[in-house]
Enzyme design. Structure first.
Site, PDB file in Angstrom:
ATOM      1  N   ASN A   8      32.259  46.363  36.173  1.00 26.23           N
ATOM      2  CA  ASN A   8      31.211  45.700  36.956  1.00 26.23           C
ATOM      3  C   ASN A   8      29.919  46.522  36.801  1.00 26.23           C
ATOM      4  OD1 ASN A   8      29.432  45.185  39.168  1.00 26.23           O
ATOM      5  ND2 ASN A   8      31.098  44.222  40.290  1.00 26.23           N
ATOM      6  N   ARG A  19      13.244  51.241  40.329  1.00 26.67           N
ATOM      7  CA  ARG A  19      11.992  51.714  39.754  1.00 26.67           C
ATOM      8  C   ARG A  19      11.141  50.626  39.103  1.00 26.67           C
ATOM      9  NH1 ARG A  19      10.475  57.086  38.532  1.00 26.67           N
ATOM     10  NH2 ARG A  19      10.909  58.172  40.451  1.00 26.67           N
ATOM     11  N   HIS A  44      27.935  40.391  39.540  1.00 31.25           N
ATOM     12  CA  HIS A  44      28.008  39.712  40.841  1.00 31.25           C
ATOM     13  C   HIS A  44      26.581  39.406  41.293  1.00 31.25           C
ATOM     14  CE1 HIS A  44      30.348  39.535  44.903  1.00 31.25           C
ATOM     15  NE2 HIS A  44      29.267  38.782  44.973  1.00 31.25           N
ATOM     16  N   GLU A  71      31.158  36.909  39.419  1.00 32.90           N
ATOM     17  CA  GLU A  71      31.642  36.813  40.790  1.00 32.90           C
ATOM     18  C   GLU A  71      30.541  36.263  41.680  1.00 32.90           C
ATOM     19  OE1 GLU A  71      34.033  41.088  40.914  1.00 32.90           O
ATOM     20  OE2 GLU A  71      32.186  40.801  42.050  1.00 32.90           O
ATOM     21  N   THR A 102      28.298  44.603  50.523  1.00 28.58           N
ATOM     22  CA  THR A 102      29.286  44.355  49.466  1.00 28.58           C
ATOM     23  C   THR A 102      30.369  43.454  50.051  1.00 28.58           C
ATOM     24  OG1 THR A 102      30.791  45.389  47.874  1.00 28.58           O
ATOM     25  CG2 THR A 102      30.568  46.494  50.000  1.00 28.58           C
ATOM     26  N   HIS A 192      37.923  46.347  44.125  1.00 24.36           N
ATOM     27  CA  HIS A 192      37.149  46.906  45.245  1.00 24.36           C
ATOM     28  C   HIS A 192      37.656  48.291  45.596  1.00 24.36           C
ATOM     29  CE1 HIS A 192      34.035  46.750  48.200  1.00 24.36           C
ATOM     30  NE2 HIS A 192      33.742  45.532  47.802  1.00 24.36           N
ATOM     31  N   ASP A 193      36.791  49.272  45.371  1.00 28.85           N
ATOM     32  CA  ASP A 193      37.088  50.668  45.703  1.00 28.85           C
ATOM     33  C   ASP A 193      38.237  51.274  44.893  1.00 28.85           C
ATOM     34  OD1 ASP A 193      35.033  51.057  47.617  1.00 28.85           O
ATOM     35  OD2 ASP A 193      36.199  49.895  49.053  1.00 28.85           O
TER      36      ASP A 193
HETATM   37  N1  PXP Z   1      35.721  42.590  43.138  1.00 28.79           N
HETATM   38  C1  PXP Z   1      34.844  41.954  43.953  1.00 28.79           C
HETATM   39  C2  PXP Z   1      35.145  40.568  44.373  1.00 28.79           C
HETATM   40  C3  PXP Z   1      33.665  42.592  44.373  1.00 28.79           C
HETATM   41  O1  PXP Z   1      32.810  41.949  45.161  1.00 28.79           O
HETATM   42  C4  PXP Z   1      33.410  43.905  43.928  1.00 28.79           C
HETATM   43  C5  PXP Z   1      32.139  44.593  44.339  1.00 28.79           C
HETATM   44  O2  PXP Z   1      31.044  43.838  43.969  1.00 28.79           O
HETATM   45  C6  PXP Z   1      34.351  44.521  43.085  1.00 28.79           C
HETATM   46  C7  PXP Z   1      35.503  43.843  42.714  1.00 28.79           C
HETATM   47  C8  PXP Z   1      34.150  45.902  42.539  1.00 28.79           C
HETATM   48  O3  PXP Z   1      34.205  46.831  43.590  1.00 28.79           O
HETATM   49  P1  PXP Z   1      33.777  48.330  43.328  1.00 28.79           P
HETATM   50  O4  PXP Z   1      32.307  48.323  43.019  1.00 28.79           O
HETATM   51  O5  PXP Z   1      34.101  49.009  44.629  1.00 28.79           O
HETATM   52  O6  PXP Z   1      34.581  48.847  42.179  1.00 28.79           O
END
Ligand code: PXP
Length: 240
Positions: A8, A19, A44, A71, A102, A192-193
């Site tokens: 991502n 900037r 995203h 996304e 987020t 995510h994370d």
């Molecule tokens: N999946 C989805 C649906 C998300 O919204 C995000 C963050 O935009 C991610 C994955 C990736 O998460 P991270 O940036 O924490 O790796």
């Protein structure tokens, strides 16, 4: 089974936007991520374009040689039209509100079933694979099968938060959710994370995982290791 790493690149756009100008160049970053071993690129776009812009998405679509994953929240017509124009390999539907920092929750596939059926059909009729973002809750994953989606993306924030405390307990709900997805012929993504520390155990616990999309931790690691090494470290964590 191999698990694809989709990088991502929103954070690269956030840095650029801080900037003005075009440094770092997100299109170049997408090209380089693919060159360095990423199996896909995720973006995203949000309605305020505070990180990835709609114009970035169009430009990146022209250079993609791997899998492009877009996304976003399909409640925005602007988002739906962009996806239909660009025709990525996959669209991941996320129920985030416009100003949200987020994504912080998945779809309620029971309450929102009719809406999801309608919008998923729009993308599938255009030949785009659909994944929907869900919490690791068995009845929610089971109901996802009634929406017509091809895949679910398990929202891994809770896993990541609890990993250090007790990784087996942290992954338990995800293992169950993955089994339900499998029984219902749903492909499985996660995100995510996820990070360098918690990724390998997640993959070991859920071998059927098809794809992870990772942004924040990987791009942060790239500050120390460089983008190529960071991508390779994450790829290695998925190779078991
Ligand atoms: N999946 C989805 C649906 C998300 O919204 C995000 C963050 O935009 C991610 C994955 C990736 O998460 P991270 O940036 O924490 O790796």
């Amino acid at each position: 089974m191999g698990t694809k790493l989709s990088v991502n690149i929103n954070k690269i756009a956030t840095l650029r936007n801080s900037r003005g100008g075009n440094n770092p160049d997100v299109v170049k970053a997408a090209i380089d991520c693919q060159h360095f071993g990423a199996d896909g690129i995720t973006v995203h776009p949000r309605p305020d374009e505070r990180h990835i812009r709609y114009s970035d998405v169009r430009e990146i679509s022209n250079i993609i040689t791997t899998e492009f994953n877009i996304e976003g929240n399909p409640l925005e017509d602007k988002f739906v039209n962009l996806v239909l124009e660009v025709k990525p390999a996959q669209v991941t539907l996320v129920p985030d509100s416009p100003g949200q920092l987020t994504s912080n929750h998945g779809w309620d596939t029971i309450k929102e079933k009719e809406y999801l059926q309608r919008i998923i059909a729009v993308f599938k009729n255009a030949g785009i694979r659909v994944s929907i973002f869900v919490d690791p809750v068995e009845r929610i994953v089971a109901a996802a099968a009634d929406t017509g989606t091809d895949r679910v993306e398990l929202y891994t924030e809770d896993y990541a938060k609890n990993y250090r405390k007790d990784k087996n307990a942290a992954v338990a709900a995800y293992v169950k959710a993955a089994a339900i997805a499998g029984e219902n012929n749903l492909g499985l993504n996660a995100g995510h994370d996820l990070d360098r520390e918690n990724l390998q155990f997640f993959k070991q616990s859920i071998p059927s995982l098809l794809e992870v999309s990772i942004g924040h931790a990987l791009i942060s690691d790239a500050l120390y290791y460089g983008l190529e090494n960071a991508i390779q470290l994450y790829k290695r964590a998925l190779m078991i």
